[in-house]
Design a protein around this motif. Structure first.
Motif, mmCIF file in Angstrom:
data_model
loop_
_atom_site.group_PDB
_atom_site.id
_atom_site.type_symbol
_atom_site.label_atom_id
_atom_site.label_comp_id
_atom_site.label_asym_id
_atom_site.label_seq_id
_atom_site.Cartn_x
_atom_site.Cartn_y
_atom_site.Cartn_z
ATOM 1 N N GLU A 72 -5.601 -11.859 -0.126
ATOM 2 C CA GLU A 72 -5.333 -12.039 -2.191
ATOM 3 C C GLU A 72 -4.915 -10.114 -2.624
ATOM 4 O O GLU A 72 -4.180 -10.167 -3.374
ATOM 5 N N LYS A 73 -5.189 -9.345 -1.538
ATOM 6 C CA LYS A 73 -5.381 -8.169 -2.157
ATOM 7 C C LYS A 73 -4.235 -8.167 -2.466
ATOM 8 O O LYS A 73 -3.180 -7.483 -1.723
ATOM 9 N N LEU A 74 -3.827 -7.514 -3.350
ATOM 10 C CA LEU A 74 -2.538 -6.929 -4.266
ATOM 11 C C LEU A 74 -1.671 -5.572 -3.726
ATOM 12 O O LEU A 74 -1.012 -5.225 -3.619
ATOM 13 N N TYR A 75 -3.430 -4.739 -3.168
ATOM 14 C CA TYR A 75 -2.804 -3.418 -3.439
ATOM 15 C C TYR A 75 -3.514 -3.230 -1.339
ATOM 16 O O TYR A 75 -4.745 -3.052 -1.135
ATOM 17 N N PRO A 76 -3.004 -3.896 -0.443
ATOM 18 C CA PRO A 76 -3.419 -4.049 1.174
ATOM 19 C C PRO A 76 -3.682 -2.814 1.688
ATOM 20 O O PRO A 76 -3.778 -2.928 2.745
ATOM 21 N N TYR A 77 -3.796 -1.782 1.405
ATOM 22 C CA TYR A 77 -4.659 -0.319 2.237
ATOM 23 C C TYR A 77 -5.625 0.335 1.646
ATOM 24 O O TYR A 77 -5.645 -0.410 0.334
ATOM 25 N N TYR A 78 -6.489 1.004 2.231
ATOM 26 C CA TYR A 78 -7.244 1.369 1.886
ATOM 27 C C TYR A 78 -6.581 3.021 1.645
ATOM 28 O O TYR A 78 -5.783 3.728 1.949
ATOM 29 N N LEU A 79 -7.252 4.044 0.812
ATOM 30 C CA LEU A 79 -6.479 4.687 -0.075
ATOM 31 C C LEU A 79 -6.134 6.206 1.072
ATOM 32 O O LEU A 79 -7.600 6.303 1.639
ATOM 33 N N GLY A 80 -4.900 6.338 0.729
ATOM 34 C CA GLY A 80 -5.195 7.663 1.444
ATOM 35 C C GLY A 80 -4.154 7.045 3.087
ATOM 36 O O GLY A 80 -3.273 8.292 3.988
ATOM 37 N N GLN A 81 -3.788 5.716 3.304
ATOM 38 C CA GLN A 81 -3.070 4.857 4.038
ATOM 39 C C GLN A 81 -2.177 5.800 3.945
ATOM 40 O O GLN A 81 -1.590 5.131 3.159
ATOM 41 N N ASN A 82 -1.305 6.075 5.296
ATOM 42 C CA ASN A 82 0.046 6.029 4.742
ATOM 43 C C ASN A 82 0.567 7.611 4.384
ATOM 44 O O ASN A 82 1.714 7.711 3.715
#
Length: 1372
Positions: A72-82
């Protein structure tokens, strides 16, 4: 006479829809009712997020559904990923995330919630940090503060410690370099060397950018460290607590533990952050000394730092006083929270006793003492701040005066003066302010770490064997008598305190018992005889013992046997029925069905809207006492244990249910089904503590206890041979009991197969996010309404005056060359001195006024919140977990107590200085107005959306602390169950999951604030870049304006990002105030006092009780529990109320006490003494009715306070009531008698003795109406009879209403009221409900009451009939 024939007919009719097991096939159990779950439902089970990974079995309780959340994550990354490294240097990844939230959440007018948070990265997960820290702690036998410091700062988080300090070091070098370059710029312009000036300006700009980058990276790393350190400490404390026995936890003071988690450790997050900023003090001082030495050609330059350091002794002395005061305030806070927690936990009974005002007074007195400590701390901190905030002003003045009048400098150089003033402004933050924070931080860390170390060093009081001179003899006895014994006690003495240190008496004395595989034991005895203490010993919860305790032939060790434990006061946690039964075990469908049947929960689940997915609320608020007992019994059965310890679960349920539980649950499920399913294991042992003698005689062995000793033990037949020489009352009851062979069990099963599907789960507990009100202008208005208007205006005026004085001070410094040229140097120093004096006066008044007002406001809010809480309806406590409520009085209140004063002053001073600095710059350089417009537009745009993001993330982070706190409280309240069922690791994993979620919330909030601060500084840096070149271009001939302009450009933006973040912090603190305002605004129950009370000063004049067409429901969306209830009780009548669980028995009491208001839409009438109770105040009504509850309520304090919290009776009256309650001999043996502290009530009183304390309260109050809510369920028959006789003797003319499971208790009552589905179906004398005529010699009447009596067994039924007949003859 209808004797056996009529009795058989009644029995046949009672069971006409029930069937017997004609042939029991242990391997099939064909006749057991099962819950048929269709294929679709099984698929739903398998897809549920509570499922254990890689297994087909369902996990239970509070598992965080990580997989579903990730989907359900609207932001499916951890901060700093990519993101590339260069973007991370400039925090572009954080800005990108904030813009993402703006576009996808804020612009759509939605609110940020969990699904909008980023993923938790591997580096942010604290699991490995905790595991490795635990490994290091294992090698330390006795933990000290420096061990904890080493673990936190130089353990698994050492990289974060190092990189934080390194970043701040580079920032310090850059800031000091700026001071040197400023001096060079001004000197170059004064010498008309503009090329050099522009070059230096470029270096100035680059150093500013480097300083900004390293400052924010240092803050970022230190905040990550602080968040992870907080979660590490919380988990270390939690892990330690799960290792402790319940006795050790109570000894450690639960209030202190709750305060440590909610207050101290949460505060550490900010404190640890400040420590890193303070870590570069020595580097700043070293570089500053070098610069000043060069600038003033010798050691005289260092004098200014020595002057600044004059503030240090003041700071140290003030903070040392604060340290002691803070310890006192923490102690008061611990006591306040403990008492507040008891208020919330026992709110129903406190309201029934009408003790709200007593608790309000007790808590208010403690809070008043705490407030005095907080006010002292605030005033001392204000004095500290006074010398810190304007240290660059008074120190520079003293330094310049010394230079001039001592002859070191005949003339002062404006470039040196301005750059020194800038350097001192930097020192104000990096040295003076940071030293102040460092001292405060070190003190707070020391206090908090001491409290944490004290918890981590608690010695677990778990079955420590004390040296015994009889060890040799007992060893010989062990070798000869232990054959075939699974568990063996030999000359066992049990102690709550160490007999080697304190000369204490054993609670268990010379216990010698042998428990063999497959045995069913009954432990019987009077109240206080030591039955529950024996179970505590078997649970390894008794701290000290002498003698021998042997399992499988060797010294007993915890974990040798799997144990299932059913306590007298069942432990129920918020969640579904199923989760409470599974208790962390995997879901086994077939086993689960057997357990539901054996624990007699089938009918209850069928009646529940969501069946076994029904939420039962905190403390089991939606369940009756009998349902909670059966649920706890089901949990025990599901464990398939080696040893079952059942602490009288049969007394809390109806007689026929108790019979079914005994036969189906104990005899068949444990000794047949479990044995069949676990044929390779030893047969289980069941030890049943019971006051129901009819079940004791059916057990394999019986042990009779008295005064902590085994008076006799053996089979029923063996005990009968000893009875002639024994005068024990319990033994006499055994003698009168029939042989177990005469009993025949009739099984009840449901004739139809019940299909239970997974209905939609209706959440009883309101989610905090759903109940959270947005912080808006009304919140600020509500808060400042607590302020006095004159004080508010004065503070604003004083702040304005302070900023004007500071600007004039810098203006005079920049004009110093003019004063020197006109020989007015003395006039200049006089003006500087007057400005400094005025600044000291303005700030001191401002700080003191603000401190008084803020602390008075929080004090008033606390009192209003407490007053609102005690007047709240009980429904509020049903839907709000106690952890959430306590959080308002701990975490939220502490945050406001300690931070609001500082935050308000920071916002006033930093933003005030920024605004005045911009005005000054605009006056000095009108072209700079363009940049001012740019700054205001960009900063306002950022502030507008980032404020919302940061505020909502902070609310989310604060709300996430409640589940952490709730889970801790739930674990502590059920620690005996957690340890008994060996679920420590499972609970720790659950707590770790919640901690990681809490850490993610905290870090996401901190990342957003870091993004905000960095972007603001970058905007300021751009303006600074343009501004310095504007001043160089237009004022190359005016050193005064150039110098003041550069000084303003250098300092105006230094604190802006911090000031705006403090403004956001103020808003997040307003969120805490907002939550407290929500408590204050709880819709109260009916008034506690009314004008009508004065009309009835002697209410009630008699004990008449009238119910007429009463309808009542617990909540609007719930079915009616009373449906047209009508009956009339005359004064002095003794009424017994019986009926199946859920029939509405306890609801009658709820209506009488007006705990729940009846439905006024019906033509209803509820009168006491012919007065409609609706017109009376609640205090008048409730204080006029006496109650002895099912679960006795004792609170922290003395015995005197527990008996008479309102201080209405003399000591003589108190002692007389204890004598009547048969407690005087026991109380006399306590060290301080009536003033004995009973904080640890379980080690002072047994459950039965606590019930006698409740009896003493009734004797004191002499009420005309008394209700007993299954009050004698947990006491033996003799104590039950004693309580009944005392009440009948002391209250002959009082009305007595008893809700009873023991029908023997009410057999001699005037009338029996039989309830069913919220209505009275029978209401007559016991004899009239059992007999057709006065000539009847046995039960021959077909009534619901007769059916209930027959279900207790033939002999007991006849005994009840004889008592009823005798009572009827007496009345006639």
């Amino acid at each position: 006479m209808m004797d056996n024939n009529s009795l058989s007919k009644i029995q046949k009719e009672n069971y006409d829809q029930q069937s017997f097991f004609q042939k029991r096939e242990v391997g099939t159990f064909n006749n057991i009712t099962t819950f048929v779950i269709d294929q679709q439902e099984e698929q739903q089970f398998e897809q549920r997020p509570l499922q254990t990974p890689n297994q087909g079995q369902e996990q239970s309780m509070l598992s965080i559904p990580e997989q579903d959340e990730e989907e359900e994550k609207l932001y499916p990354y951890y901060l700093g990923q990519n993101h590339y490294c260069i973007s991370k240097i400039f925090f572009a990844h954080l800005t990108s995330y904030c813009l993402f939230l703006k576009r996808n959440i804020l612009d759509k007018n939605e609110k940020i919630c969990d699904k909008h948070l980023p993923k938790l990265s591997a580096s942010e997960n604290i699991k490995q940090t905790i595991e490795q820290s635990l490994q290091k702690l294992k090698g330390i036998p006795q933990l000290h503060i420096y061990d904890l410091v080493k673990l936190v700062f130089f353990g698994e988080l050492k990289f974060l410690s190092f990189i934080s300090c390194l970043s701040y070091c580079f920032e310090t070098i850059a800031k000091n370099g700026i001071s040197v370059i400023m001096s060079l710029i001004i000197t170059s312009v004064s010498q008309q060397d503009m090329n050099s000036a522009y070059k230096y300006a470029i270096g100035y700009i680059l150093l500013s950018l480097i300083g900004i980058i390293f400052k924010h990276h240092g803050s970022n790393f230190s905040m990550i460290f602080s968040s992870k350190a907080r979660m590490l400490l919380v988990n270390l404390v939690f892990i330690k607590l799960t290792e402790l026995s319940s006795f050790s936890i109570k000894e450690a003071n639960i209030g202190k533990i709750l305060n440590l988690i909610s207050g101290d450790i949460n505060q550490l997050e900010q404190i640890l952050y400040m420590i890193f900023q303070s870590s570069v003090i020595f580097l700043s001082v070293g570089i500053g000394c070098y610069i000043l030495w060069i600038r003033f050609n010798g050691a005289i330059g260092i004098l200014v730092l020595a002057i600044v350091f004059l503030a240090y002794p003041i700071q140290i002395s003030l903070q040392s006083f604060n340290s002691e005061t803070l310890k006192q305030s923490k102690q008061f806070q611990d006591k306040r929270l403990k008492l507040t927690n008891e208020l919330v936990e026992g709110i129903r009974l406190i309201k029934m006793y009408a003790w709200e005002e007593a608790f309000y007074q007790m808590i208010s007195i403690i809070r008043k003492n705490e407030f005095k400590c907080l006010l002292k701390i605030a005033i001392r901190s204000s004095i500290d701040r006074l010398f810190t905030i304007i240290s660059q002003i008074w120190s520079s003045l003293i330094f310049f005066i010394i230079l001039h009048y001592s002859g070191y400098r005949e003339s002062m150089n404006v470039a040196e003066m301005i750059s020194t003033l800038q350097l001192l402004s930097f020192f104000k933050i990096s040295c003076v302010l940071m030293v102040s924070y460092a001292i405060q931080s070190v003190i707070l860390v020391k206090i908090s770490f001491e409290r944490i170390v004290n918890i981590l060093n608690i010695k677990n009081r778990e079955m420590e064997k004390v040296k015994d001179d009889q060890n040799i003899n007992t060893n010989l006895q062990t070798n000869t008598n232990s054959f075939n014994s699974r568990i063996q006690f030999i000359n066992f003495d049990g102690y709550w305190t160490n007999p080697e240190i304190i000369d204490s008496k054993p609670i268990l004395k010379k216990i010698s018992l042998n428990f063999q595989d497959g045995e069913l034991w009954a432990i019987v005895g009077k109240v206080g005889s030591g039955k529950s203490s024996l179970l505590n010993a078997l649970l390894f919860e008794m701290p000290f013992y002498k003698g021998q305790f042997i399992i499988d032939g060797i010294e007993a060790q915890k974990g040798k046997l799997s144990i299932a434990y059913v306590e007298q006061e069942p432990y129920v946690f918020p969640g579904t029925v199923r989760n409470n039964i599974l208790f962390g075990r995997p879901f086994n469908k077939l086993l689960y069905q057997r357990v539901i049947h054996a624990s007699q929960l089938e009918q209850d689940l069928l009646q529940m809207k969501s069946h076994d997915q029904t939420e039962i609320g905190e403390r089991g608020t939606t369940l009756s006492g009998g349902q909670k007992a059966r649920l706890s019994f089901a949990r025990a059965l599901y464990q398939q244990a080696d040893l079952y310890l059942l602490d009288d679960p049969l007394s809390a349920v109806d007689a026929h249910v108790a019979r079914n539980m005994f036969q189906t649950g104990i005899k068949e499920f444990i000794f047949e089904y479990q044995v069949m399913m676990n044929s390779n294991k030893n047969k289980p042992i069941v030890i049943l503590v019971t006051h129901q003698i009819q079940y004791a005689v059916e057990c394999d062995k019986i042990a009779v206890m008295q005064n902590g000793q085994i008076q006799m033990s053996g089979t029923f037949e063996e005990l009968q041979t000893k009875l002639d020489t024994n005068n024990n009352d319990i033994a006499g009851q055994l003698c009168q009991s029939p042989s177990p062979k005469q009993k025949q069990f009739k099984r009840s099963i449901i004739s139809h197969r019940s299909r239970i599907r997974n209905a939609k789960i209706n959440s009883l507990i309101v989610k905090e996010a759903d109940s959270q009100r947005l912080t808006n202008l009304n919140t600020y208005i509500t808060y400042f309404n607590y302020w006095k208007l004159i004080i508010f205006i004065l503070i604003l005026s004083l702040e304005t005056g302070s900023e004007v004085l500071i600007i004039f001070y810098s203006r005079i410094i920049s004009l110093f060359q003019y004063y020197q040229e006109h020989n007015s140097i003395d006039q200049a120093y006089l003006l500087l001195g007057l400005l400094t004096l005025g600044l000291l006066i303005c700030n001191s008044m401002k700080y003191i006024l603000n401190s008084f007002q803020v602390q008075n406001t929080t004090q008033e809010i606390h009192n209003n919140m407490l007053n609102s809480l005690i007047k709240a309806p009980v429904s509020y406590f049903d839907v709000n977990p106690s952890g959430r409520i306590i959080n308002r009085f701990s975490n939220d209140l502490s945050l406001c107590d300690y931070s609001t004063n500082t935050v308000i002053l920071d916002v006033l001073e930093i933003i005030g200085y920024f605004c005045f600095a911009l005005v000054t710059l605009a006056i000095l350089q009108p072209f700079f107005l363009i940049m001012i417009v740019f700054i205001i537009l960009v900063d306002c745009y950022q502030y507008n959306f980032l404020k919302k993001i940061i505020s909502q993330l902070k609310e989310l982070e604060l709300m996430q602390r409640s589940p952490l706190f709730d889970f801790l409280k739930q674990t502590l309240s059920g620690i005996t169950q957690v340890r008994a069922y060996d679920q420590k690791e499972w609970f720790r994993n659950q707590f770790l999951d919640i901690s990681n979620k809490c850490n993610l919330n905290s870090l996401t909030y901190q990342y957003a604030t870091r993004c905000f601060g960095f972007n603001l500084d970058i905007v300021g840096w751009i303006a600074q870049t343009v501004g310095i070149f504007l001043f160089l271009y237009f004022y190359d001939n005016d050193i005064a304006i150039l110098a003041q302009g550069i000084l303003m450009l250098t300092t105006y933006n230094d604190g802006l990002q911090y000031g705006l973040r403090q403004l956001i912090n103020l808003e997040t603190q307003m969120s805490s105030y907002n939550r407290m305002f929500q408590v204050i605004e709880i819709k109260p129950e009916a008034p506690h006092q009314t004008k009508q009370d004065e009309l009835f000063p002697d209410f009630p004049k008699n004990g008449d009780v009238t119910f007429e067409n009463i309808h009542m429901q617990y909540r609007d969306n719930c079915p009616y529990v009373l449906q047209g209830l009508t009956f009339n009780i005359k004064s002095g009548e003794k009424i017994g109320c019986v009926g199946r669980t859920g029939a509405g028995k306890s609801s009658i009491l709820q209506a009488i006490f007006r705990m729940i208001e009846i439905d006024q839409s019906y033509d209803s009438k509820l009168e006491i003494a012919n007065i409609d109770i609706q017109i009376l105040g609640l205090h008048k009504l409730r204080s006029s009715i006496g109650i002895i509850p099912q679960s006795p309520f004792l609170f922290s304090g003395t015995i005197r306070q527990n008996l008479d919290p309102l201080r209405q009776f003399s000591d003589d009256e108190l002692w007389k009531s204890l004598e009547d309650a048969n407690l005087i001999n026991y109380i006399i043996t306590l060290p301080k008698g009536l003033d004995s502290d009973i904080d640890n009530v379980n080690s002072v009183f047994s459950v039965g003795q606590k019930q006698l304390i409740c009896l003493a309260r009734i004797i004191l109050s002499k009420k005309k109406i008394i209700v007993l809510d299954e009050a004698t369920a947990n006491v033996d028959m003799q104590t039950d009879e004693f309580i009944q006789n005392i009440i009948k003797r002391k209250f002959k003319n009082s009305t007595l209403i008893t809700i009873a499971h023991r029908l023997n208790t009410i057999a001699d009552y005037d009338k029996v009221m039989v309830m069913s589905d919220g209505k009275v179906i029978e209401f007559d004398s016991p004899f009239n409900l059992l007999a057709l005529s006065n000539e009847s010699t046995s039960i021959d009447k077909r009534t619901e009451f007769s059916r209930l009596v027959v279900n207790t067994g033939d002999e007991n039924a006849q005994q009840i009939f004889d008592i009823a007949k005798q009572s009827q003859n007496i009345m006639e």
